[in-house]
Write an enzyme that holds these catalytic residues in place. Structure first.
Site, PDB file in Angstrom:
ATOM      1  N   TYR A  63       0.849  -1.208   0.000  1.00 57.43           N
ATOM      2  CA  TYR A  63       0.000   0.000   0.000  1.00 57.43           C
ATOM      3  C   TYR A  63       0.882   1.255   0.000  1.00 57.43           C
ATOM      4  CZ  TYR A  63      -3.868  -3.120   1.341  1.00 57.43           C
ATOM      5  OH  TYR A  63      -4.802  -4.127   1.403  1.00 57.43           O
ATOM      6  N   SER A 202     -13.212  -4.455   1.553  1.00 61.64           N
ATOM      7  CA  SER A 202     -14.208  -3.777   0.701  1.00 61.64           C
ATOM      8  C   SER A 202     -15.635  -4.041   1.199  1.00 61.64           C
ATOM      9  CB  SER A 202     -14.067  -4.205  -0.759  1.00 61.64           C
ATOM     10  OG  SER A 202     -12.766  -3.960  -1.248  1.00 61.64           O
ATOM     11  N   PRO A 203     -15.880  -3.901   2.516  1.00 67.34           N
ATOM     12  CA  PRO A 203     -17.218  -4.228   3.028  1.00 67.34           C
ATOM     13  C   PRO A 203     -18.288  -3.231   2.560  1.00 67.34           C
ATOM     14  CG  PRO A 203     -15.902  -3.189   4.734  1.00 67.34           C
ATOM     15  CD  PRO A 203     -14.971  -3.430   3.589  1.00 67.34           C
ATOM     16  N   GLY A 207     -17.419   1.888  -1.476  1.00 65.75           N
ATOM     17  CA  GLY A 207     -18.244   3.103  -1.397  1.00 65.75           C
ATOM     18  C   GLY A 207     -19.575   2.978  -2.120  1.00 65.75           C
ATOM     19  N   GLY A 211     -24.412   4.546  -1.125  1.00 62.78           N
ATOM     20  CA  GLY A 211     -25.512   5.194  -1.863  1.00 62.78           C
ATOM     21  C   GLY A 211     -25.164   6.585  -2.372  1.00 62.78           C
TER      22      GLY A 211
END
Ligand SMILES: NC(=O)c1ccc[n+]([C@@H]2O[C@H](COP(=O)([O-])OP(=O)(O)OC[C@H]3O[C@@H](n4cnc5c(N)ncnc54)[C@H](OP(=O)(O)O)[C@@H]3O)[C@@H](O)[C@H]2O)c1
Length: 330
Positions: A63, A202-203, A207, A211
């Site tokens: 990262y 990536s729960p 993004g 919504g």
């Protein structure tokens, strides 16, 4: 905050929070959050996470090519020893001496004497795990690494990694959210039955499940430009799922993102590591740990998720290529 059961028997009596903090965003060009984020906001996110009871912090050597580890370690400062620190090795040369060197380099960037969880970032397609696990065993023996984990592993390979290590491989970090429910088939039940952990990355589907994004408002950064979920057609197809999240959120005075996280961590063996672009997002994500959904709400979410049928595969790739060409020509 809620924590995993203490039956896991982690060294130094540490606890793992159900909501952790993912730090791929820290110092990484592909998320594109910029210099002030890397220099100021990221540290503020870490400090606030600690105040709110987050113990699980996830990073990786790759990262930001080490920047994420540096930023995280510096921000944790004196609290490094009380956090449950997780980093990852990219297994390009998975032989024991290299594994050992890379762990030492990660620990140095983090400023840590101990890595609670050292994870293999992804399975090496050409090399079985015997060699990498020899290095992991040595790291555990000398006391630099507490637990070994894997990431993006199938159940079969996870179990083979345990055999190669000769002891438990505590966790498997995989993509898991309402739009990626694959781990429900084998990995989550295995973790539950065997006292292991599934770490959901990536729960929030990067993004999408907040919504915030729709055809007229698309995120601009390299990560999401290559994620087919953000194709205009898929954003449109996700509208039903987002409306369901919103309706359940309204009933809990919460947000769609919080309901998506509450769904992700509802199984006892699962923790989630959402990334955050601001302190406010981190606060909101942490608060999701305390939301209790009813069985009926889980059922409604499952039905809405099953109805979401995004464009995927070759079809999605050609649409993304066309969308990128269109953007360049404009
Ligand atoms: N092991 C692996 O192979 C692997 C792969 C990917 C990720 N990971 C790890 O998992 C972590 C999380 O995954 P991810 O970053 O891919 O996806 P994610 O956590 O699903 O999405 C993070 C993004 O969602 C938005 N967001 C976060 N909280 C929000 C909130 N409360 N309300 C609205 N929007 C919110 C933010 O973007 P905006 O504000 O810009 O919309 C944020 O950058 C990473 O940081 C990394 O540590 C691991």
């Amino acid at each position: 905050m809620r924590y995993l059961s203490s039956d896991l028997g982690l060294s130094k009596g540490k606890k793992v929070s159900k909501i952790g903090l993912g730090t791929w965003q820290f110092g990484s060009r592909e998320w594109g959050y910029g210099k002030t984020y890397a220099d100021v906001e990221a540290a503020a996110i870490v400090r606030r996470a600690l105040e709110l009871g987050v113990t699980l912090f996830d990073t990786a050597e790759i990262y930001g090519f080490g920047r994420s580890e540096r930023i995280l370690g510096k921000a944790l400062g004196e609290d490094l020893g009380s956090a449950f620190l997780a980093t990852k090795i990219l297994p390009v040369m998975p032989v024991a001496p290299i594994v050992e060197q890379r762990a030492v380099a990660s620990a140095e960037r983090l400023g840590a004497r101990f890595i609670d969880l050292y994870q293999v970032h992804q399975p090496n397609p050409g090399v079985r795990d015997g060699t990498i696990m020899r290095g992991m065993r040595a790291l555990q023996r000398v006391g630099l690494v507490g637990e070994v984990g894997v990431s993006n592993y199938s159940l079969k390979r996870w179990r083979a990694a345990e055999t190669a290590l000769g002891s438990r491989v505590l966790s498997n970090q995989v993509r898991y959210s309402l739009v990626d429910r694959g781990p429900d088939r084998e990995l989550v039940p295995y973790a539950h039955d065997q006292g292991r952990i599934v770490i959901a990355y990536s729960p929030l589907a990067q993004g999408l499940l907040s919504g915030r994004y729709h055809e007229g408002h698309q995120p601009v950064n390299r990560v999401r430009a290559v994620n087919p979920l953000f194709l205009p057609e898929n954003l449109e197809r996700a509208a039903g799922l987002i409306a369901t999240l919103q309706a359940i959120a309204d009933a809990h005075s919460a947000t769609p993102a919080q309901i998506a996280l509450a769904w992700a961590i509802h199984r006892p063996a699962v923790v989630a590591i959402p990334g955050a672009s601001s302190v406010a997002q981190l606060e909101s994500n942490v608060a999701a740990a305390d939301i209790e959904l009813t069985d009926e709400e889980y059922g409604t979410l499952r039905t809405a998720a099953e109805r979401f049928n995004p464009v995927t595969g070759v079809n999605a790739i050609s649409k993304m290529a066309k969308a990128r060409l269109g953007t360049k020509r404009r």
